[in-house]
Write an enzyme that holds these catalytic residues in place. Structure first.
Site, PDB file in Angstrom:
ATOM      1  N   LYS A 179       0.835  -1.202   0.000  1.00 51.34           N
ATOM      2  CA  LYS A 179       0.000   0.000   0.000  1.00 51.34           C
ATOM      3  C   LYS A 179       0.870   1.252   0.000  1.00 51.34           C
ATOM      4  O   LYS A 179       0.441   2.309  -0.491  1.00 51.34           O
ATOM      5  CB  LYS A 179      -0.983  -0.025   1.179  1.00 51.34           C
ATOM      6  CG  LYS A 179      -0.349  -0.040   2.558  1.00 51.34           C
ATOM      7  CD  LYS A 179      -0.050   1.353   3.098  1.00 51.34           C
ATOM      8  CE  LYS A 179       0.756   1.285   4.374  1.00 51.34           C
ATOM      9  NZ  LYS A 179       1.102   2.649   4.878  1.00 51.34           N
ATOM     10  N   THR A 230      -3.632   5.791   3.584  1.00 52.51           N
ATOM     11  CA  THR A 230      -2.370   6.377   3.121  1.00 52.51           C
ATOM     12  C   THR A 230      -2.469   7.022   1.741  1.00 52.51           C
ATOM     13  O   THR A 230      -1.595   7.800   1.372  1.00 52.51           O
ATOM     14  CB  THR A 230      -1.243   5.323   3.107  1.00 52.51           C
ATOM     15  OG1 THR A 230      -1.716   4.149   2.471  1.00 52.51           O
ATOM     16  CG2 THR A 230      -0.781   4.996   4.494  1.00 52.51           C
TER      17      THR A 230
END
Length: 318
Positions: A183, A240
């Site tokens: 990620k 994020t």
């Protein structure tokens, strides 16, 4: 007693949360001056400004002082983990060792749990990962994380849970490791999209196709797709890719704007992209977004060329 090796923002935040949850916590930092200041001021303003350390948190410069408790949390950058374990002979026995970092080791192409297991085969190796910012944890805001370990993790889950820090456990270590690592790469790409002014629609598309890459690699390495749909994958990805609190996202924004990013700030996704490109090549896995992030970070391709190559890929079924 719970030991935490690493007094950066995340290690300090975990120390605060666990201490407020009723644990005795010993926090280790490599920098003796930083330790002295924390002892004198009761704060760690260099890493987590404005947060008071509870009385049950003690600060130490000797790694031996934080070993031997109920668990040792390893809160350091992924690329420093193996070297630290090699040099810390004070860690021994079957004490649980919990990685609190995200990434893939450049030297071995392994995740943090595999790095721990290779160097401390007698210990219970685990990883704590998921959508979280240190400032939120330290302020006592509700946060949920994934605790992954190959063995029975119930006791460790109970030990590390607090009224504001909720842990879910899994035995899919590879899935949890890769969700947290990959990620960061997608977050760099998402930041690049926003920094270049390409808009939220492009970011949504990038996140979706990036998630497909994450699942593709994870399944090839034996992980379960449903793990990537949880906190350590999709949950962390959403956080994020949409917040300026994310260093990886901010780095991507700087790339997109053609600006220089602060070299003192650790951006885990850069090293992860480099490692994952090598890993994907050995497995013959197609990961175009990861490849573009790696090329951009290394300065091997111009941003406009990267966008053009991604948009001109062959049309196919989703």
């Amino acid at each position: 007693m719970i030991g935490i090796a690493g007094a950066g923002a995340f290690g300090t935040a975990l120390a605060v949360a666990l201490a407020k949850g009723g644990c005795e916590v010993r926090l280790w930092a490599r920098d003796t001056q930083q330790v002295r200041l924390m002892q004198e001021t009761g704060r760690n303003d260099s890493a987590l400004p404005g947060v008071d350390l509870p009385k049950s948190v003690s600060c130490h410069a000797d790694i031996a002082d934080v070993c031997g408790g109920e668990a040792l949390l390893l809160a350091m950058p992924m690329q420093a983990l193996g070297g630290a374990l090699d040099s810390w002979q004070q860690i021994h026995g079957r004490q649980p060792l919990v990685a609190c970092c995200k990434g893939v080791d450049l030297a071995t192409l392994r995740g943090p749990v595999a790095v721990i297991a290779a160097r401390r085969p007698g210990a219970q190796a685990a990883i704590l990962t998921g959508p979280s910012f240190a400032a939120d944890i330290a302020r006592g805001l509700p946060t949920a994380l994934t605790l992954a370990t190959a063995g029975d993790g119930a006791a460790l889950q109970e030990l590390l849970s607090t009224p504001t820090l909720r842990l879910y456990r899994t035995d899919d270590v590879i899935g949890a490791e890769l969700g947290g690592a990959l990620k960061n790469v997608v977050a760099i790409a998402a930041g690049t999209v926003i920094g270049a002014g390409l808009g939220d629609s492009a970011r949504a598309a990038l996140m979706t196709r990036g998630y497909a890459e994450m699942v593709r690699l994870a399944e090839a390495l034996g992980a379960r797709a449903e793990t990537l749909a949880g906190l350590s994958g999709l949950g962390d990805l959403v956080l994020t890719c949409t917040s300026q609190q994310s260093r990886n996202f901010r780095f991507g924004c700087a790339l997109g704007r053609g600006e220089t990013f602060d070299p003192r700030v650790t951006v885990e996704g850069v090293a992860t992209a480099r490692a994952v490109v090598r890993l994907a090549e050995t497995l013959n896995i197609d990961m175009p977004i990861t490849g573009m992030v790696n090329a951009l970070a290394l300065g091997r391709i111009a941003l406009n060329d990267a966008i053009s190559q991604l948009m001109s890929r062959p049309l196919k079924q989703e």
